[in-house]
Design a protein around this motif. Structure first.
Motif, PDB file in Angstrom:
ATOM      1  N   ASN A  50       0.703  -1.346  -0.073  1.00 13.60           N
ATOM      2  CA  ASN A  50       0.190   0.106  -0.041  1.00 13.60           C
ATOM      3  C   ASN A  50       0.744   1.367   0.055  1.00 13.60           C
ATOM      4  O   ASN A  50       0.476   2.254   0.515  1.00 13.60           O
ATOM      5  N   CYS A  74      -3.602 -13.692   4.838  1.00 15.73           N
ATOM      6  CA  CYS A  74      -4.962 -13.847   4.911  1.00 15.73           C
ATOM      7  C   CYS A  74      -5.737 -12.157   4.459  1.00 15.73           C
ATOM      8  O   CYS A  74      -6.520 -12.290   4.109  1.00 15.73           O
ATOM      9  N   ARG A  75      -4.331 -11.285   4.562  1.00 18.64           N
ATOM     10  CA  ARG A  75      -4.936  -9.860   4.280  1.00 18.64           C
ATOM     11  C   ARG A  75      -4.963  -9.568   2.619  1.00 18.64           C
ATOM     12  O   ARG A  75      -5.557  -8.460   2.275  1.00 18.64           O
ATOM     13  N   LYS A  80      -6.777 -11.256   0.240  1.00 23.58           N
ATOM     14  CA  LYS A  80      -7.967 -11.478  -0.229  1.00 23.58           C
ATOM     15  C   LYS A  80      -8.863 -10.170  -0.299  1.00 23.58           C
ATOM     16  O   LYS A  80      -9.387  -9.620  -1.279  1.00 23.58           O
ATOM     17  N   PRO A  81      -8.966  -9.616   0.908  1.00 24.26           N
ATOM     18  CA  PRO A  81      -9.800  -8.384   1.027  1.00 24.26           C
ATOM     19  C   PRO A  81      -9.169  -7.203   0.174  1.00 24.26           C
ATOM     20  O   PRO A  81      -9.793  -6.537  -0.276  1.00 24.26           O
ATOM     21  N   TRP A  82      -7.703  -7.143   0.388  1.00 26.40           N
ATOM     22  CA  TRP A  82      -7.182  -6.106  -0.391  1.00 26.40           C
ATOM     23  C   TRP A  82      -7.495  -6.219  -1.962  1.00 26.40           C
ATOM     24  O   TRP A  82      -7.827  -5.314  -2.514  1.00 26.40           O
ATOM     25  N   SER A 119     -10.102  -7.660  -3.255  1.00 28.17           N
ATOM     26  CA  SER A 119     -11.613  -7.265  -3.400  1.00 28.17           C
ATOM     27  C   SER A 119     -11.774  -5.713  -3.564  1.00 28.17           C
ATOM     28  O   SER A 119     -12.612  -5.182  -4.344  1.00 28.17           O
ATOM     29  N   GLU A 120     -11.061  -4.899  -2.423  1.00 28.77           N
ATOM     30  CA  GLU A 120     -11.160  -3.656  -2.418  1.00 28.77           C
ATOM     31  C   GLU A 120     -10.711  -2.942  -3.626  1.00 28.77           C
ATOM     32  O   GLU A 120     -11.222  -2.023  -4.008  1.00 28.77           O
ATOM     33  N   HIS A 121      -9.573  -3.444  -4.198  1.00 30.54           N
ATOM     34  CA  HIS A 121      -8.985  -2.468  -5.324  1.00 30.54           C
ATOM     35  C   HIS A 121      -9.371  -2.945  -6.467  1.00 30.54           C
ATOM     36  O   HIS A 121      -9.301  -2.373  -7.641  1.00 30.54           O
ATOM     37  N   LYS A 122     -10.106  -4.312  -6.407  1.00 30.29           N
ATOM     38  CA  LYS A 122     -10.815  -4.476  -7.786  1.00 30.29           C
ATOM     39  C   LYS A 122     -12.041  -3.649  -8.186  1.00 30.29           C
ATOM     40  O   LYS A 122     -12.306  -3.206  -8.955  1.00 30.29           O
ATOM     41  N   LYS A 123     -12.555  -3.391  -7.108  1.00 35.07           N
ATOM     42  CA  LYS A 123     -13.792  -2.866  -6.825  1.00 35.07           C
ATOM     43  C   LYS A 123     -13.558  -1.230  -7.251  1.00 35.07           C
ATOM     44  O   LYS A 123     -14.352  -0.838  -8.118  1.00 35.07           O
TER      45      LYS A 123
END
Length: 333
Positions: free
Chosen positions: A273, A310-311, A313-315, A317-321
């Motif tokens: 990030n 594990c961090r 996958k959420p990263w 999802s957020e950045h694809k969005k």
């Protein structure tokens, strides 16, 4: 210079250099390095050299090709700083890329040495290079007698090891050469066994497959190369960490856990990030800064994949969005 004057300058340059922090200093002639041209050309012809290596072989082996007046090469080794080890799950920075950029440190130290020489009446001209110059520093360091090239391609200094950076001081006066020393690796295979790329011990050395190079390459890495990186963010010390000649230094590093020691570990998500400002504050002043923020972010992404952080996958999802995935990472999705 006559022999007495040569000896005077040799003794004093070594004394002044040691006082400035160099751990080894030696002298050799400005003659080309025998046999090195064939080795370098073979690596180029077989596509094993990195893009960082110059393709003009003569410039790399012959000091007079770049400076006709050169008579003597002084090889100098400067120690890398002590560091704190990475923690479990962190990304890893090689020792050469922590703390202040060693190119800057070495240039400043060489400037001080040159000032001392001139203040004390050095009668000639001189030039120097630190890593980015054309000459193969390790080859001249070997001939100057300060160490030998180990199986892992690192210059190993007797009694000290290989955690050093090198510089060459070119002189237009003749100073008697020091004697080279013999290879002391013996039958040891430690670096061969631990190399992530399995390239140590094979000739010619495939530097473009080395993990240290891969962490700096902007090319898209293959799936095998991605796995090979492990948690590497910049550089690779694997072959040096297991070298018997480095164990004394490593023990000293492990017992000198000073708060001023530089950390080799970095948080993977924080690195992924990185903002421009954070990159400038954390990395721009180091030897990793020249390659830019994007390469470090890519390596952090691949490291998170490798350790199944594990961090990640959420990263994703957020950045694809919000379509904010860095372009250098897109090809790995």
């Amino acid at each position: 210079m006559d022999s007495d004057e040569q000896l005077h300058w040799k003794i004093n340059i070594k004394k002044w250099g040691c006082e400035l922090g160099f751990v080894a200093i030696g002298f050799t002639s400005a003659e080309p390095v025998d046999g090195l041209d064939q080795l370098l050309q073979a690596r180029i012809d077989r596509g094993l050299a990195t893009p960082f290596e110059g393709k003009e072989v003569k410039q790399r082996i012959d000091p007079k090709a770049g400076w006709q007046d050169c008579q003597t090469i002084t090889a100098l080794a400067y120690p890398l700083p002590y560091t704190l080890p990475p923690q479990e799950g962190e990304g890893v920075i090689a020792r050469s890329a922590v703390g202040e950029d060693y190119h800057r440190v070495l240039r400043q130290t060489l400037n001080r040495l040159v000032d001392i020489m001139r203040t004390n009446g050095w009668p000639g001209n001189l030039r120097w290079q630190v890593d980015t110059g054309p000459l193969v520093e390790r080859a001249f360091a070997v001939r100057a007698g300060i160490g030998w090239i180990g199986r892992n391609q690192q210059l190993i200094i007797p009694g000290y090891g290989s955690f050093v950076v090198l510089a060459l001081l070119l002189l237009d006066r003749e100073i008697a050469s020091d004697r080279s020393i013999s290879d002391q690796c013996g039958v040891c295979q430690s670096c061969v066994e631990v190399c992530p790329a399995h390239i140590i011990g094979k000739e010619p050395f495939a530097s473009k497959d080395c993990v240290s190079y891969l962490t700096q390459s902007k090319e898209t890495l293959s799936p095998e190369e991605c796995k090979r990186l492990g948690t590497g963010i910049f550089g690779c010390d694997s072959c040096q960490d297991v070298c018997p000649h480095n164990q004394k230094r490593l023990k000293e590093e492990q017992t000198d856990l000073s708060p001023f020691s530089h950390r080799r570990g970095v948080d993977l998500l924080e690195t992924l990030n990185l903002s421009k400002r954070e990159f400038q504050e954390r990395f721009q002043v180091t030897a990793a800064g020249w390659r830019g923020k994007a390469v470090l972010q890519r390596n952090a992404y691949l490291a998170m994949q490798n350790v199944q952080d594990c961090r990640l996958k959420p990263w994703l999802s957020e950045h694809k969005k919000d379509k904010s995935i860095p372009p250098i990472i897109s090809s790995y999705l």
